[in-house]
Write a protein that holds these residues in place. Structure first.
Motif, short mmCIF file in Angstrom:
data_model
loop_
_atom_site.label_atom_id
_atom_site.label_comp_id
_atom_site.label_asym_id
_atom_site.label_seq_id
_atom_site.Cartn_x
_atom_site.Cartn_y
_atom_site.Cartn_z
N GLN A 779 0.86 -1.20 0.00
CA GLN A 779 0.00 0.00 0.00
C GLN A 779 0.89 1.25 0.00
O GLN A 779 2.00 1.25 0.53
CB GLN A 779 -0.90 0.00 1.23
N THR A 780 0.42 2.34 -0.63
CA THR A 780 1.20 3.59 -0.66
C THR A 780 0.43 4.70 0.03
O THR A 780 -0.80 4.71 0.04
CB THR A 780 1.50 4.04 -2.11
N ALA A 781 1.21 5.61 0.61
CA ALA A 781 0.65 6.84 1.22
C ALA A 781 1.21 8.02 0.44
O ALA A 781 2.43 8.16 0.29
CB ALA A 781 1.03 6.93 2.69
N VAL A 782 0.31 8.89 -0.09
CA VAL A 782 0.73 10.02 -0.93
C VAL A 782 0.49 11.32 -0.18
O VAL A 782 -0.62 11.54 0.33
CB VAL A 782 -0.02 10.01 -2.27
N PHE A 783 1.51 12.15 -0.16
CA PHE A 783 1.41 13.44 0.51
C PHE A 783 1.58 14.57 -0.53
O PHE A 783 2.45 14.49 -1.40
CB PHE A 783 2.50 13.61 1.58
N SER A 784 0.75 15.59 -0.47
CA SER A 784 0.96 16.85 -1.22
C SER A 784 1.31 17.92 -0.21
O SER A 784 1.32 17.66 1.01
CB SER A 784 -0.29 17.23 -2.00
N PHE A 785 1.58 19.16 -0.74
CA PHE A 785 2.07 20.22 0.14
C PHE A 785 1.32 21.51 -0.16
O PHE A 785 0.94 21.80 -1.29
CB PHE A 785 3.57 20.42 -0.03
N VAL A 786 1.16 22.31 0.90
CA VAL A 786 0.52 23.63 0.79
C VAL A 786 1.46 24.65 1.42
O VAL A 786 1.93 24.44 2.55
CB VAL A 786 -0.85 23.65 1.48
N GLY A 787 1.72 25.75 0.65
CA GLY A 787 2.57 26.81 1.16
C GLY A 787 1.76 28.05 1.48
O GLY A 787 0.77 28.35 0.82
N THR A 788 2.19 28.80 2.48
CA THR A 788 1.52 30.05 2.85
C THR A 788 2.56 31.13 3.09
O THR A 788 3.68 30.86 3.51
CB THR A 788 0.69 29.86 4.13
N ALA A 789 2.17 32.38 2.70
CA ALA A 789 3.01 33.56 2.97
C ALA A 789 2.16 34.54 3.75
O ALA A 789 1.04 34.87 3.34
CB ALA A 789 3.48 34.18 1.66
N ILE A 801 0.05 41.61 4.07
CA ILE A 801 0.08 41.03 2.73
C ILE A 801 0.31 39.53 2.87
O ILE A 801 1.23 39.08 3.58
CB ILE A 801 1.16 41.66 1.87
N SER A 802 -0.50 38.70 2.24
CA SER A 802 -0.38 37.25 2.34
C SER A 802 -0.59 36.62 0.97
O SER A 802 -0.98 37.29 0.01
CB SER A 802 -1.41 36.69 3.34
N GLY A 803 -0.35 35.27 0.93
CA GLY A 803 -0.54 34.55 -0.31
C GLY A 803 -0.08 33.13 -0.16
O GLY A 803 0.18 32.65 0.96
N GLY A 804 0.06 32.39 -1.24
CA GLY A 804 0.53 31.01 -1.16
C GLY A 804 0.11 30.19 -2.34
O GLY A 804 -0.25 30.74 -3.40
N GLY A 805 0.14 28.82 -2.15
CA GLY A 805 -0.23 27.94 -3.23
C GLY A 805 0.01 26.49 -2.88
O GLY A 805 0.69 26.18 -1.88
N ALA A 806 -0.53 25.55 -3.62
CA ALA A 806 -0.41 24.12 -3.38
C ALA A 806 0.51 23.49 -4.41
O ALA A 806 0.68 24.00 -5.52
CB ALA A 806 -1.78 23.45 -3.43
N SER A 807 1.09 22.31 -4.02
CA SER A 807 2.04 21.64 -4.91
C SER A 807 1.34 20.92 -6.04
O SER A 807 1.98 20.54 -7.02
CB SER A 807 2.88 20.65 -4.11
N GLY A 808 0.03 20.70 -5.92
CA GLY A 808 -0.68 19.95 -6.96
C GLY A 808 -0.27 18.50 -6.95
O GLY A 808 -0.25 17.84 -5.90
N THR A 809 0.08 17.94 -8.07
CA THR A 809 0.45 16.52 -8.17
C THR A 809 1.87 16.27 -7.70
O THR A 809 2.28 15.12 -7.56
CB THR A 809 0.31 16.05 -9.62
N THR A 810 2.64 17.32 -7.52
CA THR A 810 4.01 17.15 -7.05
C THR A 810 3.98 16.87 -5.55
O THR A 810 3.45 17.69 -4.77
CB THR A 810 4.84 18.41 -7.34
N GLY A 811 4.49 15.71 -5.12
CA GLY A 811 4.42 15.40 -3.69
C GLY A 811 5.38 14.29 -3.29
O GLY A 811 6.37 14.03 -3.98
N LEU A 812 5.03 13.62 -2.15
CA LEU A 812 5.87 12.55 -1.58
C LEU A 812 5.05 11.26 -1.55
O LEU A 812 3.90 11.25 -1.06
CB LEU A 812 6.30 12.93 -0.15
N THR A 813 5.61 10.15 -2.04
CA THR A 813 4.93 8.85 -2.04
C THR A 813 5.67 7.89 -1.10
O THR A 813 6.88 7.67 -1.27
CB THR A 813 4.90 8.27 -3.46
N VAL A 814 4.95 7.31 -0.10
CA VAL A 814 5.52 6.36 0.87
C VAL A 814 4.91 4.97 0.59
O VAL A 814 3.68 4.84 0.53
CB VAL A 814 5.23 6.79 2.31
N THR A 815 5.75 3.93 0.41
CA THR A 815 5.30 2.57 0.12
C THR A 815 5.54 1.67 1.35
O THR A 815 6.66 1.66 1.90
CB THR A 815 6.06 2.00 -1.09
#
Length: 817
Positions: A779-789, A801-815
């Protein structure tokens, strides 16, 4: 002693060309009217068998039917001929020729038909052309001017230059026939003649030229080619002589006398004239029985004027005489010519030559140098100057009054009798006392050269007498206050025509002077024309809080004499003769205003499409140099390269400007005299509000393994780009990243991020991810990331002033294993 020249033979080469002209009508056979898709075209030429020359007016037949007639050069075209082999026939009179042509449908077939004479030495009576040439038996060159006659049929012509319109030269004459030297259009062939439409048969030809015995021969022109060699004997008795004298048409003196410098003549000194005939013979004038100016040409072949059909084809001899005669130390060329001279055998033809073209009056007109044409003369005693001539030192100067002339141009009007006349010796200038010259009137000046009491035709100009007016200052006047950075000196236009000269002088620092110190000139300017009546002083020339004197004067347009400045004390002392210009000035002084202090602490807030400026006025009176700020002109603001200031009444203003462009704003205070302080500047770039986003995500490492039923921690590193999409800069951003998946993990960037307008920064944050346990292997565990400013501040001072964004499909896969 007369030389008798015996010349040998003239060789007549006559080459015959026969051209038959037979008219025929064009008929189209009905059997040729076939479909165009099965027919072709014949393009051909009919030539003679002996010369290869094209045969004009030959009849072209096909299948027994006439289909065409050749053009003058022998060419023809037949269209609509059915494909296959066709015999085409050409006939001209009794001469005939034929050829077979292969016709291809839709194409043009070439054909050449050679005509062979069917009757030997027989040609059509109306179409024989006789061409011949007369050549000198000694030189081999063709001889023009030989009269050629066919006596039995009354035809006549004369040998001349080959006419290329007859046909190509090489077609008629063999290459061994000598050519004349090349002319401007290539080799020239002389001595040729031709006759058109001569009846075939035996004819009598007569050839004659003055200086030779006539020659008469019989010639059969029925053959297609005939070369005749005959000998013509030169007659030594058939010569004459041309003689006469050469004289000047103007005074009748013979062209052997030499003129002395004073215009008299010394017949003892011979000065010969050169003479030439159009045949190339030359001679000079000689003494005959103690008389000068005579000449003679001996052994001249007889020659008479010959006309043909009313046109002169032999114009006789032309005699030309040239000489040079020195008059008043000036060489003058003369020439004369006599045409249509006829010469008889053993006789003398008298042809006297009159020389013309020169002038016995060689007086040269001197060019007038002062005043110039249409000049405005201001001097009471004007100076007249003209060109000094080398041939004389005596001149006559005359002045005329032009009554009722156009006041602007001097044209029209009536010229009076001479109002002044003077003879000037050994000089080229004259100063007129001018007592009878009236202001605003036009006059004519004329100067003549004089030699031996004879006047030249003279050179003249118009001028206008005008009063010499003093230019008057318009601004600044005495005690006027001016802006040291924007001072313009102005004066009135006197309309006297001379350029203006302006001088500027320094005096004491602040107190008005009692008079100008003309030794302290700091600046001088001369206008480019009399129409220029003001000048702006440069910014660096004047200092604030000082007194300056300035003067304006006008040059005398009569002689453009230099201006010498001095104090005006009495206008009655004005020197009106124009020789010097002291007193002819207007002089006065002005003050330069003090300069206020500069604005203090200027700041600018650059926001969306605008900038807000703030400043404070100088805090102490001395900063304004003791002067109050003008009530209606508090401050001046310039944006970038503007030259017209924006007038601001307060100590702050908001000005619209373009986003994303670096702007420079300049601020000055203004005092009661309109004088600006030095400028202070604020620079910045306006733009839209900040907008923070994250892009370009990468995770390294982005995979990991974990045993089943075990919770663990994975260490990775997250990289991304922090962007500012707005035009305003932002500072102090705190950036963090959080893992999203079957576990957790959050970490913050060490330090803060600063972004320029529409700038970006790449950052990397190390991150520990806590992973939950899982009991299923594989089984795999998939992690994505969210950044904030958060916590940023814009360039306008806006916080949060703030902002940010998400990594989308770019992430970390644990098996799990």
């Amino acid at each position: 002693m007369r030389k008798v020249i015996t010349m040998t033979v003239l060789c007549l080469m006559v080459f015959l060309m026969v051209v038959f002209m037979v008219s025929c009508s064009k008929n189209t056979s009905s059997d040729l009217a076939v479909n165009a898709t099965t027919t072709g075209t014949i393009s051909g030429k009919v030539v003679t068998s002996d010369t290869g020359i094209g045969v004009g007016q030959a009849v072209i037949s096909l299948g027994g039917s006439t289909v065409a007639t050749t053009a003058t050069d022998g060419t023809f075209i037949v269209a609509g001929v059915r494909q296959g082999n066709e015999q085409i026939v050409a006939t001209r009179g009794q001469d005939v020729g034929s050829t077979t042509v292969a016709i291809t449908a839709g194409e043009v077939s070439e054909a050449t038909i050679t005509i062979i004479s069917q009757v030997t030495n027989t040609v059509s009576a109306q179409n024989v052309r006789v061409v011949g040439r007369m050549v000198d038996a000694v030189s081999g060159e063709g001889i023009d001017g030989v009269a050629v006659q066919i006596t039995d049929v009354g035809k006549a012509t004369m040998t001349t230059l080959w006419n290329s319109s007859i046909a190509d030269f090489a077609t008629f004459f063999p290459q061994n026939v000598p050519e004349q030297p090349a002319g401007p259009n290539g080799p020239e062939h002389h001595g040729y003649f031709y006759f058109e439409n001569v009846t075939p048969g035996v004819h009598t030809f007569k050839f004659s030229k003055t200086g030779y015995f006539d020659k008469q021969i019989s010639m059969d022109i029925s053959t297609t080619q005939r070369l005749v060699n005959e000998t013509m004997v030169y007659d030594p008795k058939a010569t004459g002589m041309i003689a006469g004298y050469v004289s000047f048409d103007a005074d009748g003196l013979l062209a052997g006398d030499t003129a002395n410098n004073d215009g008299s003549f010394n017949s003892a000194t011979e000065w010969k004239a050169s003479l030439s005939l159009d045949t190339g013979q030359t001679t000079t004038t000689v003494d005959i029985d103690g008389k000068v100016g005579y000449f003679k040409f001996e052994n001249i072949p007889p020659r008479h004027l010959i006309y043909q059909n009313g046109v002169l084809i032999d114009p006789g001899y032309t005699l030309t005489a040239l000489t040079t005669r020195t008059i008043n130390n000036v060489p003058v060329s003369f020439q004369g010519q006599v045409i249509h001279i006829e010469v008889d055998e053993s006789k003398t033809t008298i042809s006297n030559v009159k020389l013309g073209g020169g002038s016995l009056n060689t007086n040269v007109n001197p060019a007038i140098q002062l005043p110039a044409a249409n000049d405005m003369v201001t001097a009471a005693t004007p100076l007249f100057q003209w060109e000094a001539l080398s041939v004389t030192t005596s001149y006559v100067v005359k002045v005329f009054h032009i009554v009722n002339a156009d006041p602007n141009t001097g044209l029209g009007g009536v010229t009076t009798e001479v109002m002044m006349e003077r003879t000037v010796n050994n000089a080229n200038t004259y100063t007129y006392d001018g007592t009878d010259l009236m202001n605003n009137e036009w006059y004519a000046l004329k100067v003549f050269s004089m030699t031996n009491g004879v006047l030249s035709s003279g050179t003249g100009i118009r001028f206008k007498k005008v009063p010499f007016l003093i230019p008057t200052r318009v601004a600044p006047l005495d005690n006027d206050q001016t802006d040291p950075n924007e001072t313009i000196l102005a004066w009135n236009n006197t309309d006297s025509g001379g350029n203006y000269v302006v001088q500027l002088y320094t005096t004491s620092e602040t107190a008005p002077a009692t008079g100008a110190d003309f030794s302290r000139v700091i600046w001088q300017y001369e206008t480019a024309s009399a129409a220029e009546t003001n000048v702006k002083l440069t910014n660096s020339l004047l200092l604030p809080s000082k007194v300056y004197w300035w003067a304006v004067a006008q040059k005398n347009p009569a002689d453009n004499s230099p201006v010498e400045f001095a104090t005006v004390t009495d206008t009655s002392d004005i020197d009106k003769d124009g020789n010097t210009a002291e007193q002819v000035i207007d002089c006065g002084y002005f003050r330069t205003a003090p300069q206020p202090g500069v604005p203090v602490n200027p700041t600018g807030v650059f926001s969306d499409s605008q900038v807000t400026l703030t400043w404070t006025d100088p805090v102490a009176p001395q900063d304004l140099t003791g002067d109050a700020v003008h009530a209606n002109h508090w401050h001046h603001v310039y944006v970038d390269a503007e030259t017209t200031p924006r007038i601001i009444y307060a100590n702050t203003t908001t000005i619209g400007v373009s986003n994303d462009v670096n702007h420079t704003l300049s601020i000055a205070t203004v005092n009661q005299y309109g004088v600006e302080s030095r400028l202070v500047t604020v620079t910045g770039t306006p733009g839209t509000p900040p907008a923070v986003t994250f892009t370009n995500w990468t995770v390294s490492p982005n995979t990991a393994n974990l045993a089943v039923n075990t919770a663990g921690s994975i260490n990775t590193s997250v990289s991304f780009t922090v962007n500012n999409l707005g035009g305003q800069a932002v500072t102090g951003l705190s950036v963090a990243v959080t893992a999203v998946g079957p576990g957790s993990g959050t970490d913050t960037l060490v330090g803060t991020v600063n972004l320029s307008g529409k700038g970006s920064v790449n950052v990397t944050i190390p991150l520990t991810v806590s992973v939950n346990a899982n009991a299923t292997a594989g089984q795999t565990a998939v992690f994505s990331f969210v950044g904030t400013a958060t916590g940023g501040t814009s360039q306008t001072g806006t916080t949060g002033i703030s902002g940010g964004g998400a990594s989308g499909t770019t992430g970390l896969t644990v098996t799990y294993f």
